[in-house]
Each structure stands twice: as C-alpha cells, then as structure tokens.
Design an enzyme around this catalytic site. Structure first.
Site, PDB file in Angstrom:
ATOM      1  N   ASP A   1       0.853  -1.188   0.000  1.00 34.95           N
ATOM      2  CA  ASP A   1       0.000   0.000   0.000  1.00 34.95           C
ATOM      3  C   ASP A   1       0.895   1.248   0.000  1.00 34.95           C
ATOM      4  O   ASP A   1       1.808   1.375   0.818  1.00 34.95           O
ATOM      5  CB  ASP A   1      -0.897   0.013   1.244  1.00 34.95           C
ATOM      6  CG  ASP A   1      -1.980   1.070   1.150  1.00 34.95           C
ATOM      7  OD1 ASP A   1      -3.035   0.788   0.563  1.00 34.95           O
ATOM      8  OD2 ASP A   1      -1.766   2.187   1.664  1.00 34.95           O
ATOM      9  N   ILE A   2       0.617   2.152  -0.950  1.00 37.59           N
ATOM     10  CA  ILE A   2       1.429   3.372  -1.056  1.00 37.59           C
ATOM     11  C   ILE A   2       1.129   4.287   0.127  1.00 37.59           C
ATOM     12  O   ILE A   2      -0.042   4.568   0.437  1.00 37.59           O
ATOM     13  CB  ILE A   2       1.140   4.104  -2.380  1.00 37.59           C
ATOM     14  CG1 ILE A   2       1.398   3.171  -3.568  1.00 37.59           C
ATOM     15  CG2 ILE A   2       1.993   5.370  -2.503  1.00 37.59           C
ATOM     16  CD1 ILE A   2       0.996   3.760  -4.910  1.00 37.59           C
TER      17      ILE A   2
ATOM     18  N   ASN B   1      -2.860  12.805  -4.468  1.00 33.68           N
ATOM     19  CA  ASN B   1      -4.039  13.212  -5.249  1.00 33.68           C
ATOM     20  C   ASN B   1      -4.525  14.610  -4.861  1.00 33.68           C
ATOM     21  O   ASN B   1      -4.897  15.415  -5.719  1.00 33.68           O
ATOM     22  CB  ASN B   1      -5.173  12.203  -5.037  1.00 33.68           C
ATOM     23  CG  ASN B   1      -4.958  10.919  -5.804  1.00 33.68           C
ATOM     24  OD1 ASN B   1      -4.344  10.913  -6.866  1.00 33.68           O
ATOM     25  ND2 ASN B   1      -5.474   9.813  -5.273  1.00 33.68           N
TER      26      ASN B   1
ATOM     27  N   ASP C   1      -2.406   8.917 -10.827  1.00 39.98           N
ATOM     28  CA  ASP C   1      -2.423   7.775 -11.754  1.00 39.98           C
ATOM     29  C   ASP C   1      -1.020   7.453 -12.263  1.00 39.98           C
ATOM     30  O   ASP C   1      -0.635   6.276 -12.375  1.00 39.98           O
ATOM     31  CB  ASP C   1      -3.342   8.065 -12.942  1.00 39.98           C
ATOM     32  CG  ASP C   1      -4.818   8.033 -12.559  1.00 39.98           C
ATOM     33  OD1 ASP C   1      -5.128   7.540 -11.452  1.00 39.98           O
ATOM     34  OD2 ASP C   1      -5.652   8.506 -13.365  1.00 39.98           O
TER      35      ASP C   1
ATOM     36  N   GLU D   1      -4.756   2.307  -4.237  1.00 34.86           N
ATOM     37  CA  GLU D   1      -3.287   2.334  -4.206  1.00 34.86           C
ATOM     38  C   GLU D   1      -2.706   1.042  -3.650  1.00 34.86           C
ATOM     39  O   GLU D   1      -1.552   1.000  -3.231  1.00 34.86           O
ATOM     40  CB  GLU D   1      -2.810   3.529  -3.363  1.00 34.86           C
ATOM     41  CG  GLU D   1      -3.128   3.445  -1.877  1.00 34.86           C
ATOM     42  CD  GLU D   1      -4.489   3.992  -1.498  1.00 34.86           C
ATOM     43  OE1 GLU D   1      -4.662   4.365  -0.323  1.00 34.86           O
ATOM     44  OE2 GLU D   1      -5.386   4.041  -2.366  1.00 34.86           O
TER      45      GLU D   1
END
Length: 352
Positions: free
Chosen positions: A232-233, A240, A249, A275
C-alpha cells in the site's frame, strides 16, 4: 507479469486446456465407436470363416481400446494421438492387402484415413497421410504376393478419388484451424482485458480469483508454499490532493512498473484496488518473501516521483504471509493485510 506474460498465462490456462479437451474427447469417441464396429466385423468374418481378416479386425479393435484406455490414465501425454495415427496406417495397409470382404476393403480407407487428419496435429497429419498413401499405392500396384485382387481401372480411379478426398479434407481442416485461431486470438485479447488493470496493465483481482488461484489449486506442487505480499502506497491521498488524480495515476503506473521489474519471472504483481497491490511469490518461503519485499521497498524509497516541478518522495508499506496449501490462500491474504496495518501503525515504509 506484463501484458505478454498475462496473455501467455491465460492461453495456457484456458485455451490450451480447451483444445486438449477437444482432442482427447475426439480420440475417445472415434476409438470407442470404431473399436466396436471393428469388433462386430471381426465376429462377422469369423462366422463367415475368414479367420485371417477376423484376426486383424479383432487386433485393431483391441489396440484402439487399449490406446484409449491408456490415454484416460496419462491425460497429459500426446503420444496416444500419434499411436492412433500409426494404428490407422497399419489398418489401411492390412485392409488393402487382404481386400476385406470380396475385395471391398478399399471402401473403408476413406473414413479411416480421415481419422489421421482429425486426431493427429495438422502438420504431423501431412506426414502420416502421405506415408499411408505411399504404402497403399505400393501395395495396389504390386498385387502378385497379396490375397486381394484389384482391377487396374479400379485402382487408378480409387487413388484419384482418394487424392481428391484427402486434398479437400486438408483444405477444410486448414481453414477450420485458421478460423479457430482467429477466434482464439480475439477471445484471448478479451480475456486479457478482463483480467488486467486498465491503468497499470498488471493483473487485477478478477485474474487472481478466477484464474491464478484456480490454477494453483489444480497444480499445488508448482505454487506452494505461496507467499503473498500486500503493498500500500503511503499517504497516497496527499498526492491526489496536492497534485491531482492525473499525477496520482502516473504514480501508480510508476510503482507498478518498478515492482514488475523487481520481481522474478515466476512472480506476479497485481493491483487489487486504489493504491493497493498484491505480489505473489510461488514456491517461496516466508523468510525469502520478506527479503524480496524489503528489496522492493528499498527500490520504491530510492525512486521519488519526478515530473516537471514535482519532486515527491514515494514510500510503501508491506504485509507478508505465506500459504502452505491451497486451503490457506484466503487466510494468508487476510494475515498479510493485518501485517500491512501493523506496518502502517509502526510508522509506514516498512515490511511486516
């Protein structure tokens, strides 16, 4: 796993399996129906007093039954198709030599030789049929030492008709294979699109659940222990919010590309939502999977997102677990997810 690898995996899983099943069922159908017909003809000729022809018909009936039975046992072997093609060649030779009942054996050559074209693969069938016809022609033009007796005009017309029949059969088989290949290509592309994430081009959750895990369950020796890594980022929402979803993206694409380059050819990177990614390490212990995940974590940390005036550091958190058998897959993913939350709670940018 890139698009080409995903396409190949889907082809091996779905389309090749369908073709193998079609060929196997064709072999069974022809073997059992043909075997019963030859057995009945053997009994008929035995009652008629033609023991020589009865013996050979009984032998061929027994041979095709045994070949089909063995193909049931060794389902992954292709040798039984070629054995069937060889048996057909011998059958044609014997029918030509004996002449069958009242020299009518040649009439059975047409359906028998068609079996070679249908069962044996297209290119191999060319050699099988060519060899069979050469032997047949040699026999009918050298009748001095055989029981059968064919008139010269009948032989020439039979060979011409047989040649036309074979040419038409091969043309039909060629265009059938060509049209089938085109349909397979279209279906394969649709399968690839349905099983991959449109943004990052890596496999999606549908691929994992409907293709990968099913194949792992069918071939456990090739996959287990199966280690899973949930990725997971870190702070992706800030990316965003600060730069817009277009930049977000491109960050996802960058990380997917980075992870694809960092894994082995047997491993799979998939996007499971937002993500979050899932990495699969087949035939990999937990300790090795942790080291591989740490390697990717370091690569991500060393690769900030740079574009124009944007220079944003990227990190990710990892949760690792291992499924020892197919019944542990869902439990392993759930455990890896729990480890991911532990990594986030411990400060992010780490492997747990």
């Amino acid at each position: 796993m890139d698009s080409a690898s995903l396409r190949e995996f889907l082809e091996n899983t779905h389309l090749n399996n369908a073709e193998a099943k079609r060929r196997r069922l064709t072999l069974y159908f022809i073997s059992y129906i043909g075997g019963f017909i030859m057995a009945a003809l053997a009994v008929q000729n035995l009652a008629r007093g033609d023991h020589y022809l009865a013996f050979w018909l009984g032998f061929f009936s027994f041979s095709v039954f045994v070949n089909a039975a063995l193909s049931h046992i060794f389902k992954n072997s292709n040798i039984f198709y070629y054995i069937a093609g060889f048996v057909v060649a011998v059958m044609v030779a014997v029918l030509t030599i004996t002449g069958g009942y009242n020299n009518t054996g040649l009439h059975f050559v047409y359906p028998i030789i068609l079996i070679q074209i249908i069962i044996v693969r297209f290119r191999a069938a060319i050699f099988y049929v060519t060899g069979t016809v050469v032997v047949l022609a040699f026999i009918v033009y050298n009748q001095e030492s055989i029981p059968a007796n064919y008139r010269g005009e009948d032989v020439s017309r039979f060979l011409i008709a047989l040649g036309c029949f074979i040419v038409v059969a091969f043309i039909s088989e060629y265009f059938w294979h060509k049209s089938r290949k085109e349909m397979m290509t279209d279906n394969l592309e649709k399968l690839r699109q349905a099983n991959s994430d449109p943004l990052t081009k890596v496999p999606n959750r549908r691929f994992l659940e409907s293709v990968y895990f099913e194949r792992a369950i069918k071939n456990p020796a090739d996959y287990f222990p199966l280690s899973v890594v949930v990725v997971d980022i870190d702070y992706f929402k800030k990316i965003n919010d600060n730069y817009g979803h277009d930049v977000g993206d491109r960050v996802l694409i960058k990380l997917a590309t980075l992870m694809k380059k960092a894994i082995r050819s047997t491993d799979v990177v998939s996007r499971t939502g937002g993500e979050e990614f899932l990495i699969l390490y087949p035939k990999t212990s937990l300790s090795v999977a942790v080291k591989l995940a740490e390697k990717i974590r370091v690569e991500i940390e060393k690769s900030p997102f740079i574009e124009g005036n944007i220079h944003h550091p990227i990190t990710a958190s990892f949760g690792v677990a291992t499924a020892l058998t197919d019944i542990n897959i869902n439990a392993a993913i759930k455990l890896a997810d729990e480890h991911l939350y532990e990594a986030k709670g411990a400060g992010r940018n780490r492997v747990m």
